[in-house]
Design a protein around this motif. Structure first.
Motif, PDB file in Angstrom:
ATOM      1  N   GLN A   1       0.890  -1.218  -0.119  1.00 19.70           N
ATOM      2  CA  GLN A   1      -0.072  -0.032   0.019  1.00 19.70           C
ATOM      3  C   GLN A   1       0.957   1.193  -0.099  1.00 19.70           C
ATOM      4  O   GLN A   1       0.574   2.230  -0.610  1.00 19.70           O
ATOM      5  N   LYS A   2       1.979   1.223   0.893  1.00 20.55           N
ATOM      6  CA  LYS A   2       2.878   2.245   0.743  1.00 20.55           C
ATOM      7  C   LYS A   2       3.701   2.506  -0.515  1.00 20.55           C
ATOM      8  O   LYS A   2       3.587   3.561  -1.255  1.00 20.55           O
ATOM      9  N   ALA A   3       4.102   1.322  -1.121  1.00 21.48           N
ATOM     10  CA  ALA A   3       4.817   1.404  -2.092  1.00 21.48           C
ATOM     11  C   ALA A   3       4.115   1.938  -3.395  1.00 21.48           C
ATOM     12  O   ALA A   3       4.613   2.632  -4.380  1.00 21.48           O
ATOM     13  N   CYS A   4       2.879   1.581  -3.342  1.00 23.13           N
ATOM     14  CA  CYS A   4       1.898   2.005  -4.489  1.00 23.13           C
ATOM     15  C   CYS A   4       1.155   3.187  -4.111  1.00 23.13           C
ATOM     16  O   CYS A   4       0.168   3.586  -5.360  1.00 23.13           O
ATOM     17  N   SER A   5       1.441   3.856  -3.202  1.00 21.72           N
ATOM     18  CA  SER A   5       0.390   5.026  -3.072  1.00 21.72           C
ATOM     19  C   SER A   5       0.599   6.028  -3.990  1.00 21.72           C
ATOM     20  O   SER A   5       1.740   6.266  -4.289  1.00 21.72           O
ATOM     21  N   GLY A   6      -0.303   6.742  -4.645  1.00 27.47           N
ATOM     22  CA  GLY A   6      -0.301   7.411  -5.796  1.00 27.47           C
ATOM     23  C   GLY A   6      -0.040   7.004  -7.173  1.00 27.47           C
ATOM     24  O   GLY A   6       0.396   7.840  -8.042  1.00 27.47           O
ATOM     25  N   PHE A   7      -0.358   5.688  -7.344  1.00 28.72           N
ATOM     26  CA  PHE A   7       0.006   4.990  -8.496  1.00 28.72           C
ATOM     27  C   PHE A   7      -1.167   5.518  -9.663  1.00 28.72           C
ATOM     28  O   PHE A   7      -0.914   5.476 -10.788  1.00 28.72           O
ATOM     29  N   GLU A   8      -2.218   6.197  -8.912  1.00 28.12           N
ATOM     30  CA  GLU A   8      -3.238   6.645 -10.131  1.00 28.12           C
ATOM     31  C   GLU A   8      -2.781   7.790 -10.866  1.00 28.12           C
ATOM     32  O   GLU A   8      -2.910   8.012 -11.951  1.00 28.12           O
ATOM     33  N   ASN A   9      -1.809   8.644 -10.196  1.00 26.62           N
ATOM     34  CA  ASN A   9      -1.127   9.680 -10.828  1.00 26.62           C
ATOM     35  C   ASN A   9       0.139   9.282 -11.278  1.00 26.62           C
ATOM     36  O   ASN A   9       0.728  10.071 -12.122  1.00 26.62           O
ATOM     37  N   ASN A  10       0.782   8.366 -11.042  1.00 27.71           N
ATOM     38  CA  ASN A  10       1.807   7.659 -11.653  1.00 27.71           C
ATOM     39  C   ASN A  10       1.747   6.177 -11.820  1.00 27.71           C
ATOM     40  O   ASN A  10       2.245   5.335 -11.102  1.00 27.71           O
ATOM     41  N   PRO A  11       1.237   5.973 -13.207  1.00 30.90           N
ATOM     42  CA  PRO A  11       1.032   4.692 -13.588  1.00 30.90           C
ATOM     43  C   PRO A  11       2.481   3.885 -13.519  1.00 30.90           C
ATOM     44  O   PRO A  11       2.010   2.495 -13.948  1.00 30.90           O
ATOM     45  N   THR A  12       3.525   4.324 -13.583  1.00 35.41           N
ATOM     46  CA  THR A  12       4.711   3.625 -13.871  1.00 35.41           C
ATOM     47  C   THR A  12       5.295   2.853 -12.276  1.00 35.41           C
ATOM     48  O   THR A  12       6.054   2.084 -12.664  1.00 35.41           O
ATOM     49  N   LEU A  13       4.490   3.266 -11.321  1.00 41.06           N
ATOM     50  CA  LEU A  13       4.873   2.734  -9.886  1.00 41.06           C
ATOM     51  C   LEU A  13       4.799   1.082 -10.338  1.00 41.06           C
ATOM     52  O   LEU A  13       3.616   0.421 -10.805  1.00 41.06           O
ATOM     53  N   SER A  14       5.718   0.574  -9.676  1.00 39.91           N
ATOM     54  CA  SER A  14       5.860  -0.948  -9.759  1.00 39.91           C
ATOM     55  C   SER A  14       6.520  -1.667  -8.675  1.00 39.91           C
ATOM     56  O   SER A  14       7.162  -0.935  -7.899  1.00 39.91           O
ATOM     57  N   VAL A  15       6.311  -2.759  -8.474  1.00 36.82           N
ATOM     58  CA  VAL A  15       7.156  -3.582  -7.507  1.00 36.82           C
ATOM     59  C   VAL A  15       7.630  -5.087  -7.836  1.00 36.82           C
ATOM     60  O   VAL A  15       7.111  -5.398  -8.883  1.00 36.82           O
ATOM     61  N   PHE A  16       8.661  -5.432  -7.639  1.00 37.64           N
ATOM     62  CA  PHE A  16       9.232  -6.676  -7.780  1.00 37.64           C
ATOM     63  C   PHE A  16       8.414  -7.789  -7.546  1.00 37.64           C
ATOM     64  O   PHE A  16       7.760  -7.836  -6.557  1.00 37.64           O
ATOM     65  N   ASN A  17       8.366  -8.849  -8.582  1.00 40.33           N
ATOM     66  CA  ASN A  17       7.538  -9.851  -8.282  1.00 40.33           C
ATOM     67  C   ASN A  17       8.090 -11.061  -7.470  1.00 40.33           C
ATOM     68  O   ASN A  17       7.242 -11.448  -6.526  1.00 40.33           O
ATOM     69  N   ASP A  18       9.176 -10.883  -7.227  1.00 37.63           N
ATOM     70  CA  ASP A  18      10.067 -11.728  -6.096  1.00 37.63           C
ATOM     71  C   ASP A  18      10.851 -10.781  -5.319  1.00 37.63           C
ATOM     72  O   ASP A  18      11.951 -10.359  -5.668  1.00 37.63           O
ATOM     73  N   ILE A  19      10.148 -10.639  -4.005  1.00 38.94           N
ATOM     74  CA  ILE A  19      10.975  -9.404  -3.258  1.00 38.94           C
ATOM     75  C   ILE A  19      12.270 -10.053  -2.591  1.00 38.94           C
ATOM     76  O   ILE A  19      12.963  -9.242  -2.133  1.00 38.94           O
ATOM     77  N   MET A  20      12.400 -11.369  -2.746  1.00 37.35           N
ATOM     78  CA  MET A  20      13.775 -11.915  -2.078  1.00 37.35           C
ATOM     79  C   MET A  20      14.901 -11.729  -2.940  1.00 37.35           C
ATOM     80  O   MET A  20      15.929 -11.270  -2.383  1.00 37.35           O
ATOM     81  N   THR A  21      14.883 -12.357  -4.298  1.00 33.96           N
ATOM     82  CA  THR A  21      15.882 -12.288  -5.048  1.00 33.96           C
ATOM     83  C   THR A  21      15.465 -11.637  -6.519  1.00 33.96           C
ATOM     84  O   THR A  21      15.447 -12.575  -7.353  1.00 33.96           O
ATOM     85  N   PRO A  22      15.144 -10.621  -6.486  1.00 33.50           N
ATOM     86  CA  PRO A  22      14.313  -9.830  -7.823  1.00 33.50           C
ATOM     87  C   PRO A  22      15.206  -9.925  -9.212  1.00 33.50           C
ATOM     88  O   PRO A  22      14.862  -9.954  -9.995  1.00 33.50           O
ATOM     89  N   ASN A  23      16.500  -9.927  -8.905  1.00 36.10           N
ATOM     90  CA  ASN A  23      17.186  -9.771 -10.049  1.00 36.10           C
ATOM     91  C   ASN A  23      18.061 -11.353 -10.466  1.00 36.10           C
ATOM     92  O   ASN A  23      18.723 -11.334 -11.287  1.00 36.10           O
ATOM     93  N   LYS A  24      17.622 -12.436  -9.714  1.00 38.53           N
ATOM     94  CA  LYS A  24      18.403 -13.551  -9.865  1.00 38.53           C
ATOM     95  C   LYS A  24      17.285 -14.781 -10.451  1.00 38.53           C
ATOM     96  O   LYS A  24      15.984 -14.632  -9.606  1.00 38.53           O
ATOM     97  N   PHE A  25      17.265 -15.128 -11.425  1.00 34.75           N
ATOM     98  CA  PHE A  25      16.417 -16.350 -11.908  1.00 34.75           C
ATOM     99  C   PHE A  25      16.746 -17.593 -10.724  1.00 34.75           C
ATOM    100  O   PHE A  25      17.653 -18.220 -10.942  1.00 34.75           O
ATOM    101  N   ASP A  26      15.853 -18.047  -9.971  1.00 29.74           N
ATOM    102  CA  ASP A  26      15.969 -19.058  -9.026  1.00 29.74           C
ATOM    103  C   ASP A  26      14.531 -19.449  -8.752  1.00 29.74           C
ATOM    104  O   ASP A  26      13.586 -19.405  -9.280  1.00 29.74           O
ATOM    105  N   ASN A  27      14.294 -20.174  -7.546  1.00 30.07           N
ATOM    106  CA  ASN A  27      13.091 -20.913  -7.159  1.00 30.07           C
ATOM    107  C   ASN A  27      12.507 -20.117  -6.089  1.00 30.07           C
ATOM    108  O   ASN A  27      11.511 -20.451  -5.667  1.00 30.07           O
ATOM    109  N   SER A  28      12.858 -18.922  -5.697  1.00 29.94           N
ATOM    110  CA  SER A  28      12.383 -18.032  -4.659  1.00 29.94           C
ATOM    111  C   SER A  28      11.155 -17.807  -4.798  1.00 29.94           C
ATOM    112  O   SER A  28      10.162 -17.575  -3.715  1.00 29.94           O
ATOM    113  N   TYR A  29      10.621 -17.463  -6.085  1.00 30.70           N
ATOM    114  CA  TYR A  29       9.208 -17.119  -6.448  1.00 30.70           C
ATOM    115  C   TYR A  29       8.126 -18.267  -5.774  1.00 30.70           C
ATOM    116  O   TYR A  29       7.284 -17.793  -5.217  1.00 30.70           O
TER     117      TYR A  29
END
Length: 326
Positions: free
Chosen positions: A229-257
């Motif tokens: 909710q905090k990370a996405c506050s104001g997304f109506e005015n800023n549609p580019t706001l986004s969140v990593f799909n895997d918050i643990m290892t977002p830039n590594k391809f692994d089974n964390s998801y």
């Protein structure tokens, strides 16, 4: 005698047409016609990923959006014209990242200089995706070559052909199984969410309705939901706001998801659905426990996806530009 000669000519012509239209994909398709093919692709994707780390996830998504609706023919790369609204301008494709299109364009430009009118955009996208997946830690898999580019790209063919972030699991399952993919292959391909991000508008409706206590079978972990909710506050005015799909290892391809889904840390409704549905949960649990199994199944599923309803020979063309039909 003349009749026999005519029959022979007709049979020969028919055989030639049949052969020319039934070309099979091979691993060494460009070995003679474009020997620098693999090196050029590798160099292009390496440079792009280093400068834009989100390229791998974006290109993986681009491949899925190209292949699943109408086969792997590069049709999603085509731009709209005043006379035709192309696939890339369908609502679900408007969020496809520019970096993914750009890496294909860069590779195509370099390949046209090295071997003009030889390499299809569909082959470029398939190989670039594989190379980018391995760059970020994912499994290597074989990509056969010889695809032709499609001559048709219409936005009207996209609705109901791709899963939405808010789609019920039954609809997502139907999309994949109707195209010959098993449940296991569908879940393995969903593991692509181990990298990349999702825009807040895709899940904002869900983060205000969640279970207050474990198990978080159908909702978010409460603390996680509050963070979203905090990370996405104001997304109506800023549609580019986004969140990593895997918050643990977002830039590594692994089974964390798969490991975060039982903890209520999935982002999208479809992520939660994978764990909640009795048909898909066993595969989620298997991949969470065994990364090697996930990698093996993902590799096989990607090989199958990359070959889905490809066109070869006279069925397609080699585009001069990836964003325009010849």
């Amino acid at each position: 005698m003349e009749i026999l000669k005519v029959c022979f000519i007709l049979l020969s012509t028919a055989s030639f047409l049949w052969l020319s239209e039934s070309v099979t994909l091979t691993s060494d398709y460009y070995q003679k016609s474009c020997p620098e093919f693999r090196q050029i692709i590798q160099q292009t994707v390496t440079n792009k990923q280093i400068t834009s780390p989100s390229t791998a996830a974006g290109t993986l998504r681009l491949l899925l959006h190209d292949c699943l609706p109408n086969g792997c023919d590069g049709s999603v790369l085509v731009s709209s014209t005043p006379f035709n609204k192309a696939e890339r301008d369908a609502d679900i494709n408007l969020s496809l990242p520019g970096d993914a299109f750009d890496v294909v364009v860069r590779a195509k430009t370099a390949l046209e200089l090295a071997c003009p009118d030889t390499v299809s955009c569909a082959d470029i996208l398939a190989v670039a995706t594989r190379d980018l997946v391995t760059m970020v830690g994912g499994p290597y898999y074989n990509v056969l070559l010889g695809r032709r580019d499609g001559r048709v790209s219409e936005a009207s063919t996209i609705p109901n052909a791709l899963p939405l972030a808010t789609s019920p699991m039954s609809e997502i399952i139907d999309i994949f199984t109707s195209r010959g993919f098993t449940l296991q292959e569908m879940v393995a391909l969903s593991g692509a969410h181990t990298i990349g991000f999702s825009h807040c508008k895709e899940f904002s409706a869900q983060i205000y309705n969640y279970s207050k206590s474990p198990p978080y079978d159908s909702q978010y972990n409460p603390r996680f939901a509050q963070g979203l909710q905090k990370a996405c506050s104001g997304f109506e005015n800023n549609p580019t706001l986004s969140v990593f799909n895997d918050i643990m290892t977002p830039n590594k391809f692994d089974n964390s998801y798969f490991q975060i889904l039982p903890k209520g840390l999935g982002i999208l409704k479809s992520d939660h659905g994978l764990y909640n549905d009795w048909r898909t949960r066993p595969f989620v649990e298997a991949y969470a426990a065994d990364e090697n199994k996930f990698f093996s199944d993902f590799a096989r599923a990607m090989e199958k996806l990359s070959n889905y309803e490809v066109i070869t020979g006279n069925q397609g063309e080699i585009r001069h530009r990836c964003d325009a039909i010849n």
